[in-house]
Design a protein around this motif. Structure first.
Motif, PDB file in Angstrom:
ATOM      1  N   TRP A 118      32.401  45.308  25.124  1.00 23.74           N
ATOM      2  CA  TRP A 118      32.545  45.283  26.577  1.00 23.74           C
ATOM      3  C   TRP A 118      32.351  43.849  27.065  1.00 23.74           C
ATOM      4  CZ3 TRP A 118      33.193  50.129  29.081  1.00 23.74           C
ATOM      5  CH2 TRP A 118      33.016  51.233  28.238  1.00 23.74           C
ATOM      6  N   LEU A 119      33.165  43.447  28.008  1.00 19.35           N
ATOM      7  CA  LEU A 119      33.022  42.127  28.620  1.00 19.35           C
ATOM      8  C   LEU A 119      33.135  42.285  30.122  1.00 19.35           C
ATOM      9  CD1 LEU A 119      34.259  38.720  27.468  1.00 19.35           C
ATOM     10  CD2 LEU A 119      34.870  39.433  29.769  1.00 19.35           C
ATOM     11  N   SER A 120      32.164  41.732  30.830  1.00 22.73           N
ATOM     12  CA  SER A 120      32.175  41.834  32.288  1.00 22.73           C
ATOM     13  C   SER A 120      31.935  40.469  32.916  1.00 22.73           C
ATOM     14  CB  SER A 120      31.106  42.824  32.772  1.00 22.73           C
ATOM     15  OG  SER A 120      29.815  42.384  32.394  1.00 22.73           O
ATOM     16  N   VAL A 121      32.502  40.276  34.092  1.00 25.58           N
ATOM     17  CA  VAL A 121      32.307  39.076  34.890  1.00 25.58           C
ATOM     18  C   VAL A 121      31.704  39.518  36.215  1.00 25.58           C
ATOM     19  CG1 VAL A 121      33.383  37.040  35.923  1.00 25.58           C
ATOM     20  CG2 VAL A 121      34.325  38.024  33.812  1.00 25.58           C
ATOM     21  N   PRO A 122      30.386  39.314  36.416  1.00 29.52           N
ATOM     22  CA  PRO A 122      29.754  39.768  37.661  1.00 29.52           C
ATOM     23  C   PRO A 122      30.151  38.890  38.843  1.00 29.52           C
ATOM     24  CG  PRO A 122      28.173  38.585  36.300  1.00 29.52           C
ATOM     25  CD  PRO A 122      29.426  38.700  35.487  1.00 29.52           C
ATOM     26  N   GLY A 123      30.034  39.436  40.015  1.00 26.04           N
ATOM     27  CA  GLY A 123      30.345  38.674  41.232  1.00 26.04           C
ATOM     28  C   GLY A 123      31.257  39.456  42.144  1.00 26.04           C
ATOM     29  N   LEU A 124      31.722  38.791  43.203  1.00 25.94           N
ATOM     30  CA  LEU A 124      32.600  39.460  44.166  1.00 25.94           C
ATOM     31  C   LEU A 124      33.919  39.877  43.513  1.00 25.94           C
ATOM     32  CD1 LEU A 124      32.076  37.203  47.327  1.00 25.94           C
ATOM     33  CD2 LEU A 124      31.128  39.479  46.881  1.00 25.94           C
ATOM     34  N   ASP A 125      34.507  38.980  42.701  1.00 21.77           N
ATOM     35  CA  ASP A 125      35.743  39.317  41.979  1.00 21.77           C
ATOM     36  C   ASP A 125      35.373  39.865  40.606  1.00 21.77           C
ATOM     37  OD1 ASP A 125      37.313  38.362  44.103  1.00 21.77           O
ATOM     38  OD2 ASP A 125      37.150  36.311  43.364  1.00 21.77           O
TER      39      ASP A 125
END
Length: 571
Positions: free
Chosen positions: A486-493
């Motif tokens: 799993w790979l995630s990019v946190p933040g608004l986008d």
């Protein structure tokens, strides 16, 4: 000229090219396996070319290097939609990447910039660009543009120590080899320590001290002479460069084999003569292609040790074509390149709205593009406006000379625009010498004839950026296969991507909408602790070409100019 095209139109163009190629193959596959193998290899090894137009080539620290990227297929030079991401790097003399960027591309075009930090030392650098798909091929195919960076905030580096002049000469028999009793044209190139061509004169002598030929360079250290080697003879060239005399032995002479010559035959035709002293010669084949687009394949019997082929220039594409001779066993025995200067080139006329301008006055520039006078055409362009002074030279590689010449030759080409500026016998002769001394191809005949399918480690990033990772077991260090990552990019986008590991633990996360500087989180299980480790790959190529960067020496007369420009940058 570049035209934006939709994906559907691009696919239709590709199919429009494939079908005629397959049709030619179908007509001859019963009798000619050589053509079949060539077409099949080309279909399985699609390639791209990248060109980068920078706003200039000399920068001070604190400035921004602006550029536009063009990505085209390597065969017809049409906008490529295979790759949606371009990698751009600035490489120093030690082949270390000091600046990096990934750019999105639409319809084969992308835009970007690099901020030159104040910590960068003065020196020559290499801007290189490539796609993820291009990483499957030789790094010499990457686009490269030398840039000069000057740091006015630090003491300039000491001037390089003077070294004595040193020259080298190399010989290139037309077709590949010298053979006893067969006529040959021998091209040569004389270069200095920096690899630049230098003017020279010389004579060819035998072991009996007989003078057989006199020669001199025509352009950029290149020239040629004729020779028909005799059995038992050895040949040396005595070359004079300034006050230096070089003695160089010619390449080995074979007792049996093939040679070839290419000459203008008039009426827009080329004559290719094949010579051999092999008794079992039989048939010889000539295969001609322009950037791996097959133009013709012919066969002729050898009579009295010679076979001749006539080729119409109109059948060739613009730029570089390969002429390869095969013996009766379908083995390549001779090869040489031929340059066809494009008859139609894009002409750009610029006009301004006023003859003079006051400070900060808006200037309107109008451009008109046409191939023929009075016949305007659409064109996708990029324009750079910069100050011409003793630091910034006006000439560097343009897109036409890069695509048609530089990208299909080996090594550095001095002033590639020279071969496009004017038509004439001298330019044509110089271009032919370039073909003889810096020939290259984008494939290996050995692999093609053996039917080898190329192995591609990197998939094209068509939909956007791909992040490569690898899962290993913390306890053993071995790769872990068939495991979800799993790979995630946190933040608004917010971005979330998943992938399943392959045999070697490799993961490929497609994050098409991920741009900018953000934190990423990679894991194998979001609910429980794991004994697995996830390592994120760099993504940039770890292979480099053989291009060498010289030392930079700042001239004394540049001092006031550098101070003035340095203050302007800081302001």
């Amino acid at each position: 000229m570049f035209h934006p095209v939709s994906i559907n139109k691009r696919i239709s163009c590709l199919l429009g090219w494939l079908l005629p190629a397959l049709g030619v193959f179908a007509q001859t596959r019963e009798t000619d396996s050589l053509q079949q193998r060539f077409v099949q290899y080309q279909l399985n090894a699609w390639q791209e070319k990248v060109f980068v137009h920078t706003n200039k080539t000399v920068y001070l620290v604190g400035e921004i290097a602006w550029f536009k990227v063009y990505n085209v297929d390597a065969y017809r030079h049409r906008p490529s939609t295979i790759s949606g991401i371009c990698y751009v790097e600035l490489i120093n003399k030690e082949q270390h990447s000091v600046l990096q960027a990934k750019l999105p591309m639409t319809a084969g075009c992308g835009y970007g910039s690099l901020m030159i930090p104040s910590s960068m030392p003065t020196g020559h650098y290499l801007l290189r660009a490539y796609t993820g798909w291009m990483k499957n091929f030789d790094p010499a195919f990457y686009f490269e543009q030398p840039l000069t960076i000057i740091n006015t905030l630090k003491e300039p580096p000491p001037p390089p120590k003077p070294v004595p002049a040193a020259y080298s000469v190399r010989f290139f028999p037309e077709g590949g080899n010298l053979v006893e009793g067969l006529p040959s044209k021998i091209a040569f190139k004389v270069t200095n320590r920096r690899g630049e061509g230098v003017a020279a004169k010389g004579v060819l002598i035998s072991q009996r001290r007989d003078t057989l030929a006199q020669f001199e360079t025509l352009h950029a250290g290149m020239g040629s002479f004729l020779l028909e080697p005799r059995k038992g003879d050895e040949y040396n060239a005595v070359i004079t460069v300034d006050d230096t005399v070089l003695v160089q032995r010619l390449p080995a002479v074979y007792t049996q084999g093939y040679t070839m010559t290419l000459a203008e035959a008039g009426s827009g035709r080329i004559a290719i003569s094949v010579f051999t002293n092999t008794l079992e010669a039989g048939l010889v084949y000539l295969l001609v292609h322009t950037r791996q687009l097959l133009k013709t394949i012919q066969s002729n019997p050898v009579a009295a040790g010679k076979a001749t082929f006539i080729i119409d220039k109109n059948s060739l594409g613009d730029g570089i074509s390969h002429f390869t001779v095969f013996n009766s066993a379908r083995q390549p025995v001779c090869e040489r390149l031929y340059f066809k200067r494009p008859e139609e080139q894009l002409h750009i006329q610029a006009s301004i709205d006023q003859p003079e301008y006051n400070t900060r006055k808006k200037a309107t520039v109008s451009l008109q593009t046409e191939v023929k006078p009075g016949n305007p055409v659409d064109a996708g362009l990029s324009m750079a406006v910069f100050l011409l002074d003793s630091l910034q030279a006006p000439q560097y590689t343009d897109i036409a000379s890069y695509l048609l010449l530089v990208s299909d030759l080996k090594g550095t080409i001095e002033d590639p625009g020279y071969y496009f500026e004017n038509a004439g016998p001298d330019r044509a002769a110089a271009a032919d010498l370039l073909m003889l001394t810096q020939g290259w191809r984008r494939f290996r005949w050995e692999d093609l004839l053996q039917g080898k399918h190329p192995y591609f480690e990197f998939a094209p990033e068509k939909e956007g950026a791909v992040i490569n990772a690898r899962i290993t077991d913390r306890r053993t260090g071995l790769p872990v296969s068939n495991t979800m990552g799993w790979l995630s990019v946190p933040g608004l986008d917010f971005v979330l991507a998943t992938a399943t590991s392959g045999v070697n633990g490799e993961l490929r996360f497609n994050v098409s909408n991920f741009y900018g500087h953000n934190e990423i989180i990679a894991q194998t299980n979001g609910r429980t602790d794991s004994l697995y480790r996830v390592d994120i790959g760099n993504g940039y190529s770890d292979k480099f070409s053989s291009t060498l960067l010289p030392d930079l020496s700042l001239l004394r007369q540049w001092k006031s100019l550098l101070e003035y420009r340095g203050i302007n940058v800081q302001v």
